[in-house]
Write an enzyme that holds these catalytic residues in place. Structure first.
Site, PDB file in Angstrom:
ATOM      1  N   ARG A 289      12.325 -14.628   9.514  1.00 59.84           N
ATOM      2  CA  ARG A 289      12.349 -16.091   9.473  1.00 59.84           C
ATOM      3  C   ARG A 289      12.921 -16.622  10.792  1.00 59.84           C
ATOM      4  O   ARG A 289      13.803 -16.018  11.397  1.00 59.84           O
ATOM      5  CB  ARG A 289      13.233 -16.588   8.320  1.00 59.84           C
ATOM      6  CG  ARG A 289      12.606 -16.428   6.946  1.00 59.84           C
ATOM      7  CD  ARG A 289      11.381 -17.328   6.734  1.00 59.84           C
ATOM      8  NE  ARG A 289      10.824 -17.219   5.395  1.00 59.84           N
ATOM      9  CZ  ARG A 289       9.791 -16.440   5.068  1.00 59.84           C
ATOM     10  NH1 ARG A 289       9.176 -15.706   5.972  1.00 59.84           N
ATOM     11  NH2 ARG A 289       9.339 -16.421   3.822  1.00 59.84           N
TER      12      ARG A 289
ATOM     13  N   HIS B 144       3.099 -17.182  12.499  1.00 57.85           N
ATOM     14  CA  HIS B 144       3.515 -16.733  11.155  1.00 57.85           C
ATOM     15  C   HIS B 144       2.363 -16.017  10.428  1.00 57.85           C
ATOM     16  O   HIS B 144       1.943 -16.438   9.346  1.00 57.85           O
ATOM     17  CB  HIS B 144       4.029 -17.911  10.321  1.00 57.85           C
ATOM     18  CG  HIS B 144       4.898 -17.482   9.177  1.00 57.85           C
ATOM     19  ND1 HIS B 144       5.990 -18.183   8.733  1.00 57.85           N
ATOM     20  CD2 HIS B 144       4.824 -16.393   8.357  1.00 57.85           C
ATOM     21  CE1 HIS B 144       6.541 -17.568   7.706  1.00 57.85           C
ATOM     22  NE2 HIS B 144       5.838 -16.460   7.452  1.00 57.85           N
TER      23      HIS B 144
HETATM   24  P1  NAP Z   1      13.330  -7.037   0.352  1.00 56.33           P
HETATM   25  O1  NAP Z   1      12.491  -5.943  -0.216  1.00 56.33           O
HETATM   26  O2  NAP Z   1      14.077  -7.938  -0.558  1.00 56.33           O
HETATM   27  O3  NAP Z   1      14.352  -6.370   1.379  1.00 56.33           O
HETATM   28  C1  NAP Z   1      15.413  -7.063   1.945  1.00 56.33           C
HETATM   29  C2  NAP Z   1      16.254  -6.087   2.754  1.00 56.33           C
HETATM   30  O4  NAP Z   1      17.234  -6.834   3.496  1.00 56.33           O
HETATM   31  C3  NAP Z   1      17.034  -5.090   1.883  1.00 56.33           C
HETATM   32  O5  NAP Z   1      17.032  -3.829   2.489  1.00 56.33           O
HETATM   33  C4  NAP Z   1      18.449  -5.678   1.874  1.00 56.33           C
HETATM   34  O6  NAP Z   1      19.478  -4.723   1.755  1.00 56.33           O
HETATM   35  C5  NAP Z   1      18.524  -6.268   3.267  1.00 56.33           C
HETATM   36  N1  NAP Z   1      19.562  -7.303   3.344  1.00 56.33           N
HETATM   37  C6  NAP Z   1      19.596  -8.490   2.703  1.00 56.33           C
HETATM   38  N2  NAP Z   1      20.715  -9.170   3.039  1.00 56.33           N
HETATM   39  C7  NAP Z   1      21.393  -8.390   3.914  1.00 56.33           C
HETATM   40  C8  NAP Z   1      22.616  -8.529   4.621  1.00 56.33           C
HETATM   41  N3  NAP Z   1      23.384  -9.629   4.486  1.00 56.33           N
HETATM   42  N4  NAP Z   1      23.009  -7.520   5.422  1.00 56.33           N
HETATM   43  C9  NAP Z   1      22.249  -6.400   5.549  1.00 56.33           C
HETATM   44  N5  NAP Z   1      21.077  -6.195   4.901  1.00 56.33           N
HETATM   45  C10 NAP Z   1      20.652  -7.188   4.093  1.00 56.33           C
HETATM   46  O7  NAP Z   1      12.432  -7.982   1.267  1.00 56.33           O
HETATM   47  P2  NAP Z   1      11.008  -7.661   1.947  1.00 56.33           P
HETATM   48  O8  NAP Z   1       9.930  -7.723   0.935  1.00 56.33           O
HETATM   49  O9  NAP Z   1      11.145  -6.433   2.776  1.00 56.33           O
HETATM   50  O10 NAP Z   1      10.852  -8.946   2.887  1.00 56.33           O
HETATM   51  C11 NAP Z   1      11.816  -9.232   3.868  1.00 56.33           C
HETATM   52  C12 NAP Z   1      11.557 -10.578   4.500  1.00 56.33           C
HETATM   53  O11 NAP Z   1      10.413 -10.519   5.352  1.00 56.33           O
HETATM   54  C13 NAP Z   1      11.220 -11.722   3.533  1.00 56.33           C
HETATM   55  O12 NAP Z   1      12.380 -12.264   2.949  1.00 56.33           O
HETATM   56  C14 NAP Z   1      10.500 -12.708   4.435  1.00 56.33           C
HETATM   57  O13 NAP Z   1      11.445 -13.604   4.992  1.00 56.33           O
HETATM   58  C15 NAP Z   1       9.936 -11.835   5.543  1.00 56.33           C
HETATM   59  N6  NAP Z   1       8.458 -11.814   5.528  1.00 56.33           N
HETATM   60  C16 NAP Z   1       7.793 -12.363   6.576  1.00 56.33           C
HETATM   61  C17 NAP Z   1       6.404 -12.311   6.609  1.00 56.33           C
HETATM   62  C18 NAP Z   1       5.642 -12.824   7.801  1.00 56.33           C
HETATM   63  O14 NAP Z   1       4.428 -12.954   7.734  1.00 56.33           O
HETATM   64  N7  NAP Z   1       6.275 -13.095   8.910  1.00 56.33           N
HETATM   65  C19 NAP Z   1       5.702 -11.731   5.540  1.00 56.33           C
HETATM   66  C20 NAP Z   1       6.419 -11.186   4.484  1.00 56.33           C
HETATM   67  C21 NAP Z   1       7.810 -11.219   4.486  1.00 56.33           C
HETATM   68  P3  NAP Z   1      19.680  -3.875   0.410  1.00 56.33           P
HETATM   69  O15 NAP Z   1      18.475  -2.950   0.337  1.00 56.33           O
HETATM   70  O16 NAP Z   1      20.927  -3.118   0.643  1.00 56.33           O
HETATM   71  O17 NAP Z   1      19.706  -4.851  -0.722  1.00 56.33           O
HETATM   72  C1  GLV Z   2       5.854 -14.804   4.264  1.00 55.22           C
HETATM   73  O1  GLV Z   2       6.455 -15.209   5.200  1.00 55.22           O
HETATM   74  C2  GLV Z   2       6.462 -14.290   3.075  1.00 55.22           C
HETATM   75  O2  GLV Z   2       7.677 -14.446   2.891  1.00 55.22           O
HETATM   76  O3  GLV Z   2       5.730 -13.711   2.243  1.00 55.22           O
END
Ligand code: NAP
Ligand code: GLV
Length: 311
Positions: free
Chosen positions: A226, A274
């Site tokens: 983000r 994005h």
């Molecule tokens: P997820 O499965 O919920 O994973 C989040 C990770 O972040 C976990 O490993 C968590 O640690 C870690 N985390 C959260 N808070 C933390 C902190 N304060 N300190 C250290 N580690 C922390 O999420 P995801 O599905 O991988 O997605 C991640 C993010 O990618 C989304 O929230 C979104 O903002 C972004 N995204 C962007 C796009 C794009 O097109 N640009 C697309 C999809 C997603 P733990 O494992 O220890 O809980």
């Molecule tokens: C895209 O940014 C998502 O959070 O899926």
């Protein structure tokens, strides 16, 4: 009959979501959000950046299904009831797109592809020094669905990969760091920093001068999470100082990125609008339909967001 409301301020063709979702769920009635319309007494809402009034009008919601991985936009809505369960998209084809994006951004730098493009235009045949992978240690923040796929992909390409997350996640061939205590050690061994953290009060602004200063020299930053993770001026300052050599940014504090913003024309910054990982319609609809079916059958689906943690 169970009513479901689809609400997105982002999508101009809601029927392209509603019609296939309705085919998946013939026993519920799905309607599109309409401004100034009465409540449809919806039991479930399927949303992406919904209008603020959704939660004032639809007061009988039992669950919300977010058509994205990140739930930060939902949490910003003032009327969101504190106890309303929110389910997010779990991967649904996004993690492999993310891995592709990061591989592309990394290889452009590590394999000198930009320089080869310049040389081609100049008609120059000049091999550049061979790649030394040890000079390109990658550090991935976040070991969720996005970070894990990325770490495994880059490790398979034999880059030195480390991850950092709250609890830490061991993976073969990847060095795992955990918690704030181990952040300095993680940053100190990292040249290419990739951010996949969710946006929460504790992660906002993490890509800042203090973080950047701890990276190895000639660092690169890739932000696919983000825009509000990044303090933009700190990145510009660190690029000017030469400590950071380049950045690839997919997300921004203000989207679309305003015209005239310095990122548009910075020679060391690559931007994309994005698109690192799109919510693929078919996979997303199948996943949301399966979660709704589960709830209708009294079974709790996966992907429930922890409201206290914020992700
Ligand atoms: P997820 O499965 O919920 O994973 C989040 C990770 O972040 C976990 O490993 C968590 O640690 C870690 N985390 C959260 N808070 C933390 C902190 N304060 N300190 C250290 N580690 C922390 O999420 P995801 O599905 O991988 O997605 C991640 C993010 O990618 C989304 O929230 C979104 O903002 C972004 N995204 C962007 C796009 C794009 O097109 N640009 C697309 C999809 C997603 P733990 O494992 O220890 O809980
Ligand atoms: C895209 O940014 C998502 O959070 O899926």
């Amino acid at each position: 009959m169970t009513n479901v409301i689809f609400a997105s301020t982002h999508d101009t063709t809601p029927h392209e979501w509603i019609e296939p979702l309705q085919r998946e769920l013939p026993d519920v009635h799905i309607s599109n959000w309409a401004d100034n319309a009465p409540s449809v007494d919806a039991r479930f809402a399927v949303v992406w950046k919904p209008p603020q009034e959704l939660f004032q009008r639809e007061t009988r919601l039992e669950a919300v299904f977010n058509l994205g991985a990140g739930v930060d936009a939902l949490f910003k809505l003032p009327g969101l009831p504190a106890d309303l369960p929110i389910y997010r998209l779990e991967d649904a084809g996004m993690s492999v797109q993310m891995a592709e994006y990061v591989v592309h951004a990394l290889l452009r730098a590590s394999r000198d592809f930009e320089q080869y493009q310049v040389q081609q235009r100049q008609g120059v045949w000049q091999p550049l020094p061979d790649i030394e992978r040890e000079q390109w240690p990658v550090g991935i923040m976040g070991t969720g669905l996005m970070g894990t796929q990325m770490a495994q992909t880059l490790a398979a390409l034999e880059y030195p990969v480390a991850t950092w997350s709250r609890r830490g996640k061991p993976m073969p061939g990847v060095q795992a760091y955990a918690s704030a205590d181990e952040l300095p050690a993680f940053l100190a061994r990292t040249r290419v920093l990739v951010n996949t953290l969710p946006l929460t009060p504790s992660t906002q602004g993490m890509l800042c001068r203090n973080t950047f200063q701890q990276l190895l020299p000639d660092a690169y930053v890739i932000n696919v999470a983000r825009g509000e993770h990044l303090i933009e001026q700190d990145l510009l300052d660190m690029l000017a100082s030469g400590h950071i050599k380049g950045a690839t940014l997919d997300v921004f504090t203000q989207e679309p990125l305003p015209s005239g913003h310095p990122f548009w024309s910075h020679p060391a910054i690559t931007i994309t609008p994005h698109v690192a990982a799109a919510s693929l319609r078919g996979a997303s609809i199948r996943q949301v339909a399966a979660k709704i079916r589960s709830l209708l059958n009294g079974v709790m689906p996966t992907g429930l967001v922890n409201r206290e943690q914020g992700y």
